[in-house]
Write a protein that holds these residues in place. Structure first.
Motif, short mmCIF file in Angstrom:
data_model
loop_
_atom_site.label_atom_id
_atom_site.label_comp_id
_atom_site.label_asym_id
_atom_site.label_seq_id
_atom_site.Cartn_x
_atom_site.Cartn_y
_atom_site.Cartn_z
N THR A 150 0.84 -1.20 0.00
CA THR A 150 0.00 0.00 0.00
C THR A 150 0.88 1.25 0.00
O THR A 150 1.84 1.31 0.75
CB THR A 150 -0.85 0.04 1.28
N ASN B 18 -2.19 -13.18 12.50
CA ASN B 18 -1.55 -11.96 12.00
C ASN B 18 -0.03 -12.10 11.99
O ASN B 18 0.70 -11.15 12.27
CB ASN B 18 -1.94 -10.76 12.87
N VAL B 269 2.19 -1.73 12.39
CA VAL B 269 2.03 -2.40 11.10
C VAL B 269 2.92 -3.63 11.03
O VAL B 269 2.52 -4.69 10.53
CB VAL B 269 2.36 -1.42 9.96
N SER B 274 -3.61 -4.76 9.73
CA SER B 274 -3.79 -4.35 8.34
C SER B 274 -4.20 -2.88 8.31
O SER B 274 -5.11 -2.47 9.01
CB SER B 274 -4.87 -5.19 7.68
N ARG B 279 -8.17 -6.15 10.81
CA ARG B 279 -7.20 -7.16 11.23
C ARG B 279 -6.16 -6.55 12.14
O ARG B 279 -5.76 -5.41 11.96
CB ARG B 279 -6.50 -7.77 10.02
N VAL B 321 6.37 -5.71 5.51
CA VAL B 321 5.16 -5.43 4.77
C VAL B 321 5.23 -6.05 3.38
O VAL B 321 4.23 -6.51 2.84
CB VAL B 321 4.94 -3.91 4.68
N GLN B 324 4.27 -9.65 3.49
CA GLN B 324 2.81 -9.75 3.62
C GLN B 324 2.12 -9.49 2.29
O GLN B 324 1.21 -10.21 1.90
CB GLN B 324 2.31 -8.74 4.64
N ALA B 325 2.58 -8.44 1.60
CA ALA B 325 1.92 -8.07 0.35
C ALA B 325 2.10 -9.17 -0.69
O ALA B 325 1.15 -9.53 -1.39
CB ALA B 325 2.51 -6.76 -0.17
N ALA B 328 -0.03 -12.18 0.19
CA ALA B 328 -1.45 -11.90 -0.07
C ALA B 328 -1.74 -12.01 -1.56
O ALA B 328 -2.75 -12.55 -1.98
CB ALA B 328 -1.80 -10.51 0.43
#
Lengths: 377, 343
Positions: A150, B18, B269, B274, B279, B321, B324-325, B328
């Motif tokens: 993001t 998480n 984070v 999220s 989350r 991050v 995670q990205a 996902a």
């Protein structure tokens, strides 16, 4: 029958004028960011001109406003571009500082060996600095588009990284020294208007044309308004995002050049308060933080409004903390005003289908209000 | 169930909802590596100093976690924290009286909740973007504090606070390791928030609002009221964080804390919350804060200049991050093809 034709030409003329005026008015309605900011600018200017004309209307003060506006304005335009795609770029100020530090380091490094050479290499040094900014934008684009992080998190992280590198590089100290030519540009004026300000206007026009008149601009708007629809209409979001964040990096680098132009120093923590200020300006200028809508003109006007308010506060001897209160109040006031007007407008909808939707959303509003009543003791 | 599948479910249970498990493993690996590299690392002294340094960011991170779960983001909490703490100390100092530690806590929390109410009212009533609203209120709160309350550094705290600043839960004089007593209220707060998120209607409502506001509304959650209460609660927790900061530092400086917002958000984070809401867990957040403090401490011990801390945390954030990205993205690709076959 000459009389009738005369009448009909008069009628035609009448409708034509009517149409033209209506188009003008509709323009004003569409570009609400612009109209609103123009009104605010005039009010702010008049207010301070009346309250302390001697200090505020002093040509030196007006020139100061025009010299300090560009660096913030260019960063705000970059922020606007990122917001147009529905993102945000928190790393802009860190990128600008890295550019400024690069320029200062290169210059002082070359000067130590050969002062004359350093001056002749001035342009090249500035270009290297801007390249550093573009590289920063490239890293952002990679993280956002290729890795899929993001924007707010990706740029939060790169802000820390770029800022960390700048701290390590400078050792936390302020660097002095920048090409003489740059300072010359910083002091130069054309017909009383500082060159920096003209540069700002040129950048604004170029980015305005890029957003409104090119296929790339159309794609960024679509991407921001509705990413799914953009994908199904064949827009490659990867290339749009790369284009956007490379441009914001470029503009960040340009702002960094302006930092050293205005003041031949560079440090890691210069302009840390700009991060938030720039977001404030972009939103005030009519940029939708959810993406899809932005006007560069509105952002330029918002920059001027905030600069006028700041220098006006100085002129009537209020502190920078009072300025930050004013900034927050203006921001919330404008947003609330917008929201209220938007709601009122949704209640007068003509066509039946939209009326159904409107009444449905009214049901939602009513539920909201009843919840409020329960909530407030 | 094949062995491969069993391994997969075991792995997914270990990694937690998480990624708490992954964080815990990273922390353990980091501790082992650091202990091998530097013998002075694996001591009670290090443990206590990391816990001590994690106290204030931990409390603030819990406050931010609540906002992030509800689908928002708050950058005004640092301004609220120092506003509440400094104002309380300032009034006690001006009035030459000592409200006692309970009194101080109540005053600070009420101030914090009032400031939170401003955020909540504007955000919930007008449905404005939380980042922009809290940016604006951050400037307003900080401005009001410095212009109308005071901008001077107060070196003398009320006696009740001053005595707490030297109170230790565990003190090992031989190695000069001290664990402050304040860790008890922080632990209680953390457990309370964890309980609230899991067991109360309000806690589940925050997750629901963060997951999908419209769905939460239709499911019957009073969204506006919950959001207002949430921001008041966040203001109160931030005020507690500010008080602890003031007590640990033994002075009240109105310029403190503001500027650390993004560091705290980064820790939250990293802890698996999220940014889109819906989350996040208290355990993950605590682990995220501990990891950041551990890294800062390790860098110091390894002789890396403190200047690198910022960049290191940023890099950690990118890696955390980014993983995670990417996972996902892979998961979303997999649902289209493979899951139907496996089912």
């Amino acid at each position: 029958m000459p009389i009738r034709t005369q009448q009909s030409t008069a009628a035609q003329l009448n409708t034509r004028v009517d149409n033209t005026v209506r188009t003008w008015i509709s323009h004003i309605h569409v570009d609400r960011g612009i109209g609103r900011m123009l009104v605010l600018l005039v009010i702010a200017f008049a207010l301070f001109a009346i309250m302390n004309p001697r200090v505020f209307m002093n040509p030196l003060n007006l020139q100061n406003i025009m010299v300090s506006a560009p660096e913030i304005g260019i960063l705000a335009i970059a922020m606007t571009l990122a917001m147009l795609t529905g993102g945000i770029d928190l790393s802009l100020v860190s990128i600008a500082n890295l550019t400024a530090i690069t320029i200062s380091t290169l210059y002082t490094g070359v000067v130590a060996n050969d002062p004359a050479l350093a001056e002749s290499l001035g342009g090249l040094i500035v270009l290297v600095g801007i390249a550093v900014g573009v590289l920063g934008g490239l890293i952002n684009a990679f993280l956002i588009s290729t890795v899929g992080i993001t924007p707010i998190l990706a740029t939060l992280a790169t802000m820390q990284i770029f800022n960390g590198i700048a701290i390590v590089w400078t050792g936390g100290k302020t660097l002095y020294g920048a090409p003489q030519a740059l300072s010359g540009v910083g002091k130069a004026t054309v017909a009383g208007i500082p060159v920096l300000f003209l540069l700002f206007i040129v950048v604004a026009i170029v980015i305005g044309l890029l957003v409104n008149r090119t296929p790339f601009g159309r794609k960024t708007q679509l991407q921001g308004a509705n990413p799914a629809a953009a994908r199904f209409s064949g827009i490659r979001s990867a290339s749009v995002l790369y284009g956007t964040y490379l441009t914001t990096g470029l503009l960040g680098g340009l702002a960094g050049v302006l930092f050293v132009t205005r003041n031949p120093t560079a440090s890691a923590d210069y302009g840390t308060s700009y991060v938030l200020l720039v977001i404030v300006i972009a939103v005030l200028g009519g940029t939708n933080p959810m993406g899809g809508f932005a006007t560069v003109t509105g952002v330029v006007l918002a920059t001027l409004v905030l600069q006028v308010v700041q220098s006006g506060f100085n002129a009537i001897r209020l502190s920078s903390y009072e300025y930050s209160i004013a900034q927050g109040v203006i921001l919330i006031g404008v947003m609330v005003f917008d929201q209220l007007r938007f709601r009122r407008r949704t209640r007068y909808v003509a066509s039946t289908q939209t009326r159904n939707i409107a009444s449905m959303s009214n049901v939602g509003d009513d539920a909201d209000e009843s919840a409020d009543k329960v909530g407030s003791p | 169930m094949t062995l491969g599948n069993r391994m997969k479910t075991l792995a997914s249970r270990l990694s937690g909802a998480n990624n708490e498990g992954v964080l815990a493993i990273i922390i353990v690996v980091l501790v082992i590596v650091m202990s091998l590299m530097s013998p002075s690392f694996f001591t009670v002294h290090t443990l206590f100093s990391i816990m001590r340094s994690a106290l204030v960011p931990g409390v603030l991170a819990i406050a931010v976690l609540l906002v992030i779960i509800s689908g928002g983001i708050d950058v005004s909490f640092a301004a609220i924290a120092i506003f509440a703490a400094y104002t309380t100390v300032h009034f006690a100092h001006q009035g030459q009286f000592d409200p006692g530690i309970i009194g101080v806590l109540i005053i600070a929390c009420v101030i914090g909740a009032m400031l939170g109410l401003v955020n909540g009212a504007v955000i919930a009533r007008f449905r404005l973007p939380t980042l922009i609203v809290t940016l604006a209120t951050q400037g307003i709160f900080r401005g009001i504090l410095l212009v109308y309350v005071g901008s001077r550094y107060i070196a003398q705290l009320p006696d009740s606070m001053a005595s707490l600043s030297t109170a230790n839960l565990i003190a090992i004089e031989s190695s000069r390791s001290y664990l402050p007593l304040l860790i008890v209220p922080v632990a209680v707060l953390v457990l309370l928030v964890a309980w609230m998120l899991r067991r109360t209607m309000f806690g589940r409502g925050i997750y629901a609002i963060g997951g999908d506001t419209e769905a939460a509304r239709r499911a019957g959650f009073p969204v506006v009221r919950f959001q207002i209460v949430l921001y008041m609660l966040v203001g109160a927790i931030a005020a507690i964080g500010g008080l602890i900061h003031v007590i640990l530092n033994r002075n009240a400086n109105p310029q403190d804390i503001v500027g650390t917002e993004l560091d705290v958000i980064a820790a939250v984070v990293l802890g698996g919350a999220s940014i889109f809401g819906g989350r996040g867990s208290v355990l993950g957040t605590v682990l995220g804060v501990v990891l950041v403090q551990l890294i800062n401490n390790s860098l110091l011990l390894m002789g890396v200049p403190t200047a690198w801390q910022r960049a290191a945390v940023g890099l950690l954030l990118v890696v955390g991050v980014g993983i995670q990205a990417l996972s996902a993205r892979r998961a979303s690709r997999r649902t289209f093809v493979l899951d139907t076959v496996e089912a």
